[in-house]
Design a protein around this motif. Structure first.
Motif, PDB file in Angstrom:
ATOM      1  N   SER A  12       0.831  -1.209   0.000  1.00 49.04           N
ATOM      2  CA  SER A  12       0.000   0.000   0.000  1.00 49.04           C
ATOM      3  C   SER A  12       0.867   1.261   0.000  1.00 49.04           C
ATOM      4  N   LEU A  13       1.935   1.251   0.791  1.00 47.71           N
ATOM      5  CA  LEU A  13       2.834   2.406   0.815  1.00 47.71           C
ATOM      6  C   LEU A  13       3.552   2.573  -0.521  1.00 47.71           C
ATOM      7  N   ARG A  14       3.988   1.482  -1.112  1.00 49.60           N
ATOM      8  CA  ARG A  14       4.641   1.570  -2.436  1.00 49.60           C
ATOM      9  C   ARG A  14       3.686   2.192  -3.449  1.00 49.60           C
ATOM     10  N   GLN A  15       2.430   1.757  -3.420  1.00 48.48           N
ATOM     11  CA  GLN A  15       1.444   2.311  -4.345  1.00 48.48           C
ATOM     12  C   GLN A  15       1.188   3.786  -4.047  1.00 48.48           C
ATOM     13  N   TYR A  16       1.140   4.136  -2.782  1.00 43.95           N
ATOM     14  CA  TYR A  16       0.951   5.532  -2.385  1.00 43.95           C
ATOM     15  C   TYR A  16       2.069   6.404  -2.955  1.00 43.95           C
ATOM     16  N   PHE A  17       3.321   5.944  -2.809  1.00 43.93           N
ATOM     17  CA  PHE A  17       4.459   6.720  -3.319  1.00 43.93           C
ATOM     18  C   PHE A  17       4.441   6.793  -4.846  1.00 43.93           C
ATOM     19  N   ARG A  18       4.041   5.705  -5.508  1.00 42.97           N
ATOM     20  CA  ARG A  18       3.916   5.741  -6.972  1.00 42.97           C
ATOM     21  C   ARG A  18       2.849   6.756  -7.379  1.00 42.97           C
ATOM     22  N   ASP A  19       1.734   6.750  -6.658  1.00 45.45           N
ATOM     23  CA  ASP A  19       0.638   7.671  -6.974  1.00 45.45           C
ATOM     24  C   ASP A  19       1.022   9.136  -6.767  1.00 45.45           C
ATOM     25  N   GLY A  22       6.287  11.648  -7.748  1.00 46.52           N
ATOM     26  CA  GLY A  22       7.381  12.577  -7.514  1.00 46.52           C
ATOM     27  C   GLY A  22       7.093  13.676  -6.509  1.00 46.52           C
ATOM     28  N   MET A  23       5.835  13.846  -6.134  1.00 45.97           N
ATOM     29  CA  MET A  23       5.518  14.859  -5.122  1.00 45.97           C
ATOM     30  C   MET A  23       6.007  14.376  -3.761  1.00 45.97           C
ATOM     31  N   ALA A  24       6.349  15.299  -2.899  1.00 43.28           N
ATOM     32  CA  ALA A  24       6.841  14.954  -1.565  1.00 43.28           C
ATOM     33  C   ALA A  24       5.692  14.475  -0.679  1.00 43.28           C
ATOM     34  N   PRO A  25       5.879  13.365   0.024  1.00 46.50           N
ATOM     35  CA  PRO A  25       4.842  12.901   0.952  1.00 46.50           C
ATOM     36  C   PRO A  25       4.807  13.790   2.192  1.00 46.50           C
ATOM     37  N   SER A  26       3.694  13.695   2.916  1.00 48.18           N
ATOM     38  CA  SER A  26       3.537  14.500   4.120  1.00 48.18           C
ATOM     39  C   SER A  26       2.761  13.707   5.163  1.00 48.18           C
ATOM     40  N   ASN A  27       3.230  13.747   6.392  1.00 51.67           N
ATOM     41  CA  ASN A  27       2.531  13.111   7.514  1.00 51.67           C
ATOM     42  C   ASN A  27       2.189  11.643   7.258  1.00 51.67           C
ATOM     43  N   VAL A  28       3.113  10.906   6.691  1.00 54.92           N
ATOM     44  CA  VAL A  28       2.869   9.508   6.328  1.00 54.92           C
ATOM     45  C   VAL A  28       2.562   8.666   7.559  1.00 54.92           C
ATOM     46  N   TYR A  29       3.308   8.853   8.618  1.00 59.79           N
ATOM     47  CA  TYR A  29       3.092   8.046   9.821  1.00 59.79           C
ATOM     48  C   TYR A  29       1.662   8.213  10.337  1.00 59.79           C
ATOM     49  N   GLU A  30       1.230   9.448  10.505  1.00 62.00           N
ATOM     50  CA  GLU A  30      -0.115   9.724  11.016  1.00 62.00           C
ATOM     51  C   GLU A  30      -1.184   9.161  10.076  1.00 62.00           C
ATOM     52  N   MET A  31      -0.967   9.312   8.772  1.00 61.72           N
ATOM     53  CA  MET A  31      -1.918   8.800   7.789  1.00 61.72           C
ATOM     54  C   MET A  31      -2.071   7.284   7.925  1.00 61.72           C
TER      55      MET A  31
END
Length: 80
Positions: A12-19, A22-31
């Motif tokens: 799920s995280l790999r897919q999130y990063f692909r989606d 190239g944009m920077a992720p934010s608050n991944v842990y909380e999400m």
């Protein structure tokens, strides 16, 4: 083939990063915690037949902490 929870989270995280494309992720842990915590609480409460004391024990939480989390996720009527 059996898939474990860790593999599901990784994929799920790999897919999130692909989606993000190239944009920077934010608050991944909380999400992740928010997305995982609610279904865990729903399933435990169902298995405990709504018994908060039993569910709290199974989760290793104080009953008041469980109640707070249930309220946060909209799984408990605040008037109850």
């Amino acid at each position: 083939m059996t898939t474990n929870i860790e593999d599901c989270v990784r994929e799920s995280l790999r897919q999130y990063f692909r989606d993000l494309d190239g944009m920077a992720p934010s608050n991944v842990y909380e999400m992740v915690i928010q997305r995982v915590e609610k279904p865990v609480l729903e399933e435990i409460m169902a298995c405990a037949e709504g018994n908060q004391s039993r569910a709290a024990q199974w989760l290793g939480l104080n009953r008041n902490t469980l109640r707070k989390k249930l309220l946060q996720h909209g799984l408990l009527d605040p008037q109850a």
